[in-house]
Design a protein around this motif. Structure first.
Motif, PDB file in Angstrom:
ATOM      1  N   LYS A  15       9.087 -24.811  14.285  1.00  0.00           N
ATOM      2  CA  LYS A  15       8.073 -25.267  15.365  1.00  0.00           C
ATOM      3  C   LYS A  15       6.709 -23.901  15.417  1.00  0.00           C
ATOM      4  CE  LYS A  15      11.262 -28.314  17.561  1.00  0.00           C
ATOM      5  NZ  LYS A  15      11.837 -28.652  18.792  1.00  0.00           N
ATOM      6  N   THR A  16       7.399 -22.814  15.511  1.00  0.00           N
ATOM      7  CA  THR A  16       6.672 -21.631  16.021  1.00  0.00           C
ATOM      8  C   THR A  16       6.765 -20.613  14.807  1.00  0.00           C
ATOM      9  OG1 THR A  16       6.733 -22.119  18.267  1.00  0.00           O
ATOM     10  CG2 THR A  16       5.938 -19.914  17.516  1.00  0.00           C
ATOM     11  N   THR A  17       5.729 -20.078  14.059  1.00  0.00           N
ATOM     12  CA  THR A  17       5.809 -19.051  13.246  1.00  0.00           C
ATOM     13  C   THR A  17       5.889 -17.656  13.952  1.00  0.00           C
ATOM     14  OG1 THR A  17       3.541 -18.906  12.788  1.00  0.00           O
ATOM     15  CG2 THR A  17       5.055 -20.305  11.426  1.00  0.00           C
ATOM     16  N   PHE A  18       6.528 -16.563  13.271  1.00  0.00           N
ATOM     17  CA  PHE A  18       6.352 -15.360  13.948  1.00  0.00           C
ATOM     18  C   PHE A  18       6.376 -14.228  12.810  1.00  0.00           C
ATOM     19  CE2 PHE A  18      10.794 -16.564  13.804  1.00  0.00           C
ATOM     20  CZ  PHE A  18      11.555 -15.321  13.147  1.00  0.00           C
ATOM     21  N   GLY A  19       5.793 -13.077  13.145  1.00  0.00           N
ATOM     22  CA  GLY A  19       5.745 -11.800  12.275  1.00  0.00           C
ATOM     23  C   GLY A  19       7.155 -11.367  12.395  1.00  0.00           C
ATOM     24  N   LEU A  20       7.218 -10.111  11.559  1.00  0.00           N
ATOM     25  CA  LEU A  20       8.194  -9.167  11.877  1.00  0.00           C
ATOM     26  C   LEU A  20       7.992  -7.794  10.949  1.00  0.00           C
ATOM     27  CD1 LEU A  20      10.979  -9.449   9.429  1.00  0.00           C
ATOM     28  CD2 LEU A  20       9.785 -11.522   9.702  1.00  0.00           C
TER      29      LEU A  20
ATOM     30  N   LYS B 274       0.949  -1.200   0.244  1.00  0.00           N
ATOM     31  CA  LYS B 274       0.043   0.102   0.031  1.00  0.00           C
ATOM     32  C   LYS B 274       0.944   1.296   0.113  1.00  0.00           C
ATOM     33  CE  LYS B 274      -3.963  -2.093   2.527  1.00  0.00           C
ATOM     34  NZ  LYS B 274      -4.686  -2.216   1.523  1.00  0.00           N
ATOM     35  N   VAL B 275       0.260   2.131  -0.796  1.00  0.00           N
ATOM     36  CA  VAL B 275       1.095   3.708  -0.863  1.00  0.00           C
ATOM     37  C   VAL B 275       1.312   4.065   0.370  1.00  0.00           C
ATOM     38  CG1 VAL B 275       0.804   5.898  -1.519  1.00  0.00           C
ATOM     39  CG2 VAL B 275       0.365   3.990  -3.186  1.00  0.00           C
ATOM     40  N   SER B 276       0.429   3.959   1.390  1.00  0.00           N
ATOM     41  CA  SER B 276       0.332   4.233   2.716  1.00  0.00           C
ATOM     42  C   SER B 276       1.403   3.870   3.854  1.00  0.00           C
ATOM     43  CB  SER B 276      -1.074   3.961   3.799  1.00  0.00           C
ATOM     44  OG  SER B 276      -1.255   2.718   3.448  1.00  0.00           O
ATOM     45  N   ALA B 277       1.986   2.706   3.233  1.00  0.00           N
ATOM     46  CA  ALA B 277       3.384   2.098   3.999  1.00  0.00           C
ATOM     47  C   ALA B 277       4.616   3.029   4.014  1.00  0.00           C
ATOM     48  CB  ALA B 277       3.522   0.774   3.288  1.00  0.00           C
ATOM     49  N   VAL B 278       4.359   3.795   3.000  1.00  0.00           N
ATOM     50  CA  VAL B 278       5.489   5.031   2.962  1.00  0.00           C
ATOM     51  C   VAL B 278       5.000   6.121   3.580  1.00  0.00           C
ATOM     52  CG1 VAL B 278       7.113   6.497   1.496  1.00  0.00           C
ATOM     53  CG2 VAL B 278       6.389   4.141   0.780  1.00  0.00           C
ATOM     54  N   ASP B 279       5.906   6.682   4.974  1.00  0.00           N
ATOM     55  CA  ASP B 279       5.269   7.623   5.558  1.00  0.00           C
ATOM     56  C   ASP B 279       5.690   8.937   4.985  1.00  0.00           C
ATOM     57  OD1 ASP B 279       8.141   8.213   6.151  1.00  0.00           O
ATOM     58  OD2 ASP B 279       7.822   7.246   8.214  1.00  0.00           O
ATOM     59  N   GLU B 280       5.307  10.076   5.495  1.00  0.00           N
ATOM     60  CA  GLU B 280       5.414  11.480   5.231  1.00  0.00           C
ATOM     61  C   GLU B 280       7.133  11.664   4.984  1.00  0.00           C
ATOM     62  OE1 GLU B 280       4.749  11.240   9.271  1.00  0.00           O
ATOM     63  OE2 GLU B 280       3.567  10.701   7.631  1.00  0.00           O
ATOM     64  N   SER B 281       7.985  10.990   5.539  1.00  0.00           N
ATOM     65  CA  SER B 281       9.303  11.265   5.442  1.00  0.00           C
ATOM     66  C   SER B 281      10.001  10.426   4.363  1.00  0.00           C
ATOM     67  CB  SER B 281       9.829  11.235   6.837  1.00  0.00           C
ATOM     68  OG  SER B 281       9.374  12.017   7.886  1.00  0.00           O
ATOM     69  N   GLY B 282       9.058   9.563   3.675  1.00  0.00           N
ATOM     70  CA  GLY B 282       9.664   8.978   2.620  1.00  0.00           C
ATOM     71  C   GLY B 282      10.282   7.631   3.023  1.00  0.00           C
ATOM     72  N   ASN B 283      10.132   7.011   4.507  1.00  0.00           N
ATOM     73  CA  ASN B 283      10.332   5.815   4.992  1.00  0.00           C
ATOM     74  C   ASN B 283       9.226   4.529   4.751  1.00  0.00           C
ATOM     75  OD1 ASN B 283      12.698   7.145   5.918  1.00  0.00           O
ATOM     76  ND2 ASN B 283      11.394   7.638   7.720  1.00  0.00           N
ATOM     77  N   LEU B 284       9.774   3.203   4.388  1.00  0.00           N
ATOM     78  CA  LEU B 284       9.023   2.351   4.104  1.00  0.00           C
ATOM     79  C   LEU B 284       8.625   1.285   5.506  1.00  0.00           C
ATOM     80  CD1 LEU B 284       7.283   0.522   1.903  1.00  0.00           C
ATOM     81  CD2 LEU B 284       9.608  -0.820   1.627  1.00  0.00           C
ATOM     82  N   ASN B 285       7.554   0.933   5.941  1.00  0.00           N
ATOM     83  CA  ASN B 285       7.098   0.180   6.719  1.00  0.00           C
ATOM     84  C   ASN B 285       6.419  -0.940   6.276  1.00  0.00           C
ATOM     85  OD1 ASN B 285       8.157   1.977   9.307  1.00  0.00           O
ATOM     86  ND2 ASN B 285       7.139   3.463   8.090  1.00  0.00           N
ATOM     87  N   ILE B 286       7.055  -2.226   6.444  1.00  0.00           N
ATOM     88  CA  ILE B 286       6.079  -3.101   6.180  1.00  0.00           C
ATOM     89  C   ILE B 286       5.984  -4.018   7.270  1.00  0.00           C
ATOM     90  CG2 ILE B 286       6.201  -5.193   4.725  1.00  0.00           C
ATOM     91  CD1 ILE B 286       7.992  -3.872   2.840  1.00  0.00           C
ATOM     92  N   GLY B 287       4.817  -4.657   7.357  1.00  0.00           N
ATOM     93  CA  GLY B 287       4.555  -5.544   8.574  1.00  0.00           C
ATOM     94  C   GLY B 287       4.453  -7.058   7.767  1.00  0.00           C
TER      95      GLY B 287
END
Length: 95
Positions: A59-64, A30-43
């Protein structure tokens, strides 16, 4: 963890070229994953999207959370940079 230099580019290449395409029902970041400073954030919900991880041995899955910090000044410059690098971002334009 902070990655710089060759490790940063190796991770970005793996993320863009191998991991993101393995996400089920993926239609672009999503375009909103790039903040107003131009940094990318992905979950990422499951670390299993990375090809070197064998699901049979997990054995266990995790997110990052992946944050890519840039020196751009605004969202439009950040989007242009990430598209140039090959990050699959939705075509929706910034207001």
């Amino acid at each position: 963890m902070t990655l710089r230099g060759k490790r940063k580019w190796d991770f970005m290449e793996k993320l863009i070229g191998a991991a993101i395409p393995r996400i089920r029902d993926f239609h672009g970041i999503k375009v909103s994953a790039v903040d107003e400073s131009g940094n990318l954030n992905i979950g990422i919900k499951e670390h299993l999207i990375f090809p070197e991880i064998s699901p049979e041995q997990v054995k266990t899955t995790f997110g990052l959370q992946v944050t890519v910090v840039t020196t751009t000044n605004d969202q439009a410059q950040g989007l242009a940079l990430f598209r140039f690098l090959g990050v699959p971002i939705e075509k929706k334009e910034v207001k």
